[in-house]
Design a protein around this motif. Structure first.
Motif, PDB file in Angstrom:
ATOM      1  N   ASP A  74      33.173 -26.370 -36.761  1.00 15.50           N
ATOM      2  CA  ASP A  74      31.868 -26.969 -36.508  1.00 15.50           C
ATOM      3  C   ASP A  74      31.093 -27.182 -37.814  1.00 15.50           C
ATOM      4  O   ASP A  74      31.359 -26.547 -38.836  1.00 15.50           O
ATOM      5  CB  ASP A  74      31.032 -26.051 -35.605  1.00 15.50           C
ATOM      6  CG  ASP A  74      31.560 -25.995 -34.175  1.00 15.50           C
ATOM      7  OD1 ASP A  74      32.640 -26.561 -33.904  1.00 15.50           O
ATOM      8  OD2 ASP A  74      30.886 -25.377 -33.337  1.00 15.50           O
ATOM      9  N   ASP A  75      30.104 -28.048 -37.716  1.00  8.38           N
ATOM     10  CA  ASP A  75      29.034 -28.214 -38.717  1.00  8.38           C
ATOM     11  C   ASP A  75      29.429 -29.026 -39.956  1.00  8.38           C
ATOM     12  O   ASP A  75      28.633 -29.151 -40.878  1.00  8.38           O
ATOM     13  CB  ASP A  75      28.465 -26.867 -39.189  1.00  8.38           C
ATOM     14  CG  ASP A  75      27.872 -26.041 -38.060  1.00  8.38           C
ATOM     15  OD1 ASP A  75      27.945 -26.484 -36.900  1.00  8.38           O
ATOM     16  OD2 ASP A  75      27.346 -24.958 -38.341  1.00  8.38           O
ATOM     17  N   HIS A 124      28.960 -32.807 -32.408  1.00  2.46           N
ATOM     18  CA  HIS A 124      28.160 -31.576 -32.506  1.00  2.46           C
ATOM     19  C   HIS A 124      26.707 -31.943 -32.831  1.00  2.46           C
ATOM     20  O   HIS A 124      25.983 -31.144 -33.405  1.00  2.46           O
ATOM     21  CB  HIS A 124      28.777 -30.683 -33.586  1.00  2.46           C
ATOM     22  CG  HIS A 124      28.319 -29.251 -33.578  1.00  2.46           C
ATOM     23  ND1 HIS A 124      28.235 -28.487 -32.434  1.00  2.46           N
ATOM     24  CD2 HIS A 124      27.933 -28.423 -34.588  1.00  2.46           C
ATOM     25  CE1 HIS A 124      27.824 -27.264 -32.747  1.00  2.46           C
ATOM     26  NE2 HIS A 124      27.615 -27.203 -34.046  1.00  2.46           N
ATOM     27  N   HIS A 128      22.292 -31.073 -35.991  1.00  5.63           N
ATOM     28  CA  HIS A 128      22.436 -29.660 -35.630  1.00  5.63           C
ATOM     29  C   HIS A 128      21.122 -29.067 -35.140  1.00  5.63           C
ATOM     30  O   HIS A 128      20.823 -27.879 -35.329  1.00  5.63           O
ATOM     31  CB  HIS A 128      22.994 -28.828 -36.792  1.00  5.63           C
ATOM     32  CG  HIS A 128      23.737 -27.608 -36.333  1.00  5.63           C
ATOM     33  ND1 HIS A 128      23.123 -26.416 -36.073  1.00  5.63           N
ATOM     34  CD2 HIS A 128      25.047 -27.404 -36.074  1.00  5.63           C
ATOM     35  CE1 HIS A 128      24.025 -25.526 -35.688  1.00  5.63           C
ATOM     36  NE2 HIS A 128      25.213 -26.107 -35.667  1.00  5.63           N
ATOM     37  N   PRO A 168      24.851 -27.536 -30.680  1.00  3.10           N
ATOM     38  CA  PRO A 168      24.567 -26.644 -31.812  1.00  3.10           C
ATOM     39  C   PRO A 168      24.126 -25.261 -31.324  1.00  3.10           C
ATOM     40  O   PRO A 168      23.376 -25.153 -30.353  1.00  3.10           O
ATOM     41  CB  PRO A 168      23.426 -27.356 -32.540  1.00  3.10           C
ATOM     42  CG  PRO A 168      23.607 -28.800 -32.194  1.00  3.10           C
ATOM     43  CD  PRO A 168      24.119 -28.803 -30.783  1.00  3.10           C
ATOM     44  N   PHE A 169      24.573 -24.257 -31.993  1.00  7.10           N
ATOM     45  CA  PHE A 169      24.279 -22.855 -31.666  1.00  7.10           C
ATOM     46  C   PHE A 169      24.795 -22.463 -30.278  1.00  7.10           C
ATOM     47  O   PHE A 169      24.504 -21.376 -29.799  1.00  7.10           O
ATOM     48  CB  PHE A 169      22.761 -22.563 -31.733  1.00  7.10           C
ATOM     49  CG  PHE A 169      22.078 -23.064 -32.969  1.00  7.10           C
ATOM     50  CD1 PHE A 169      22.249 -22.410 -34.184  1.00  7.10           C
ATOM     51  CD2 PHE A 169      21.292 -24.202 -32.941  1.00  7.10           C
ATOM     52  CE1 PHE A 169      21.618 -22.879 -35.333  1.00  7.10           C
ATOM     53  CE2 PHE A 169      20.661 -24.683 -34.080  1.00  7.10           C
ATOM     54  CZ  PHE A 169      20.824 -24.023 -35.284  1.00  7.10           C
ATOM     55  N   HIS A 243      33.884 -22.641 -38.869  1.00  5.90           N
ATOM     56  CA  HIS A 243      32.952 -23.627 -39.438  1.00  5.90           C
ATOM     57  C   HIS A 243      33.459 -24.134 -40.782  1.00  5.90           C
ATOM     58  O   HIS A 243      33.933 -23.349 -41.598  1.00  5.90           O
ATOM     59  CB  HIS A 243      31.568 -22.999 -39.612  1.00  5.90           C
ATOM     60  CG  HIS A 243      30.956 -22.552 -38.313  1.00  5.90           C
ATOM     61  ND1 HIS A 243      31.339 -21.402 -37.661  1.00  5.90           N
ATOM     62  CD2 HIS A 243      29.999 -23.125 -37.530  1.00  5.90           C
ATOM     63  CE1 HIS A 243      30.651 -21.284 -36.542  1.00  5.90           C
ATOM     64  NE2 HIS A 243      29.826 -22.308 -36.437  1.00  5.90           N
TER      65      HIS A 243
HETATM   66 ZN   LIG Z   1      27.110 -25.601 -35.243  1.00  2.00          ZN
END
Ligand SMILES: [Zn+2]
Length: 344
Positions: A74-75, A124, A128, A168-169, A243
């Motif tokens: 992710d990210d 994603h 974010h 996100p999260f 990530h």
């Molecule tokens: Zn994320």
């Protein structure tokens, strides 16, 4: 790789199954609750005529074959994403990159490389943002814009890919779900969650927290790698969260960790699959409303009437009757529907 298998399943076999399923579906419709909710626009999956949609319930996949895992990052794209992508290609470990579209400008070559290396681009959001907070502050349109902006980028680099979404999260609630469900972004499947990499504990791992001096972290590369190995060896199958971004952050250390653990896992017999291919294996069904709890699909996949499934969250890879017929969906007022292996 298996993307073509999914495509084939979805188009040909899926069509045959749906015909065969007609009787079962009709029986279900006949017994369905008569109250029809308002009709919502239903999205067609770009690869077949199955109806897909974003789900209120979090989606897991924890019944892959033994020693089979799906790596997800992710990210990104981040500073070392190209290196990570090429490494995973060389290791025959196809993975999914849940990108933030806002990181792509100036890294177009990196994103192109993710695709050409055999990985999946997934959504994603653009920046974010915590979507629940964004909904409270700016409303539904802002949420849809977050997903749609990254959707345009993914379509540019990997048109026709199975559209998967992860918030996100991991923050997800009914308001955010409704905002997406009632928009063109209802074409996405998800929210896609994970079984491994969720939290840093003595027996489980979370890469971002390993590298975060302000959190529980400040673990060495070896310590964090070992925790991922402990967790993966213990759970043995499922989706792994890691990530590769955002750029400028500490998560690029994860690239070194991947290089350490992938050869070990391969030597131990682990297989790597892309998260969009998981419909090829039966999975455990998360119980509605209970985070992480699982149910075993019934031995007779057609015995759905004896098992009150919440259709709104039927996972995309169960062995239950395919409830994706548009008529059945409309009848039940559903937006979420997914590929099923169906009954034989
Ligand atoms: Zn994320």
């Amino acid at each position: 790789m298996g993307g073509s298998v999914w495509r084939e399943l979805a188009s040909t076999a899926g069509r045959a199954r749906r015909v065969a399923l007609g009787a079962a579906v009709c029986a279900l419709v006949a017994s369905a609750v008569a109250a029809c909710e308002e009709e919502r626009p239903v999205a067609k999956d770009p690869l077949c005529d199955l109806v897909v949609g974003i789900s209120l319930e979090r989606q897991y996949s924890s019944q892959l074959p033994d020693q089979t895992i799906a790596l997800t990052f992710d990210d990104g794209p981040g500073d070392r994403t190209a290196e990570l992508s090429a490494y995973l290609r060389d290791q025959a470990a196809p993975s999914a990159f849940f990108i933030n579209g806002g990181n792509v400008e100036g890294r177009e070559t990196v994103v192109r490389g993710i695709v050409s290396d055999g990985h999946l681009l997934a959504n994603h959001t653009q920046t974010h943002a915590g979507l629940d907070v964004l909904f409270t502050e700016k409303g539904a349109t802002a949420i849809v814009d977050e997903v749609a902006a990254t959707d345009r980028i993914i379509n540019q680099f990997q048109p026709g890919a199975r559209p998967l979404f992860r918030p996100p999260f991991g923050r997800w609630d009914a308001s955010v779900h409704k905002a997406l469900r009632d928009s063109s972004m209802n074409k996405y499947f998800g929210p896609v969650y994970w079984e491994m990499g969720d939290a840093l504990t003595p027996t489980t791992a979370a890469d971002w927290d390993c590298w975060d001096a302000a959190g529980n972290g400040q673990r060495t590369l070896e310590e964090c790698s070992d925790l991922y190995l402990v967790e993966i060896r213990s759970k043995r199958r499922g989706v792994v969260l890691m990530h590769d971004g955002p750029p400028g952050g500490a998560n690029d250390r994860t690239v070194d960790m991947v290089k350490r653990i992938v050869p070990i896992l391969k030597a131990e017999g682990f297989k790597f699959v892309r998260v969009d291919e998981l419909d090829l294996a039966p999975v455990t069904v998360p119980e509605a409303g209970t985070f992480g709890t699982t149910l075993t699909p019934p031995s007779d996949p057609c015995a759905t009437k004896s098992r009150p499934l919440s259709w709104d969250y039927v996972p995309f890879n169960t062995k239950h009757v395919n409830p994706c017929g548009p008529a059945l969906l409309r009848r039940r007022g559903l937006s979420a529907c997914v590929l099923s292996q169906g009954c034989r």
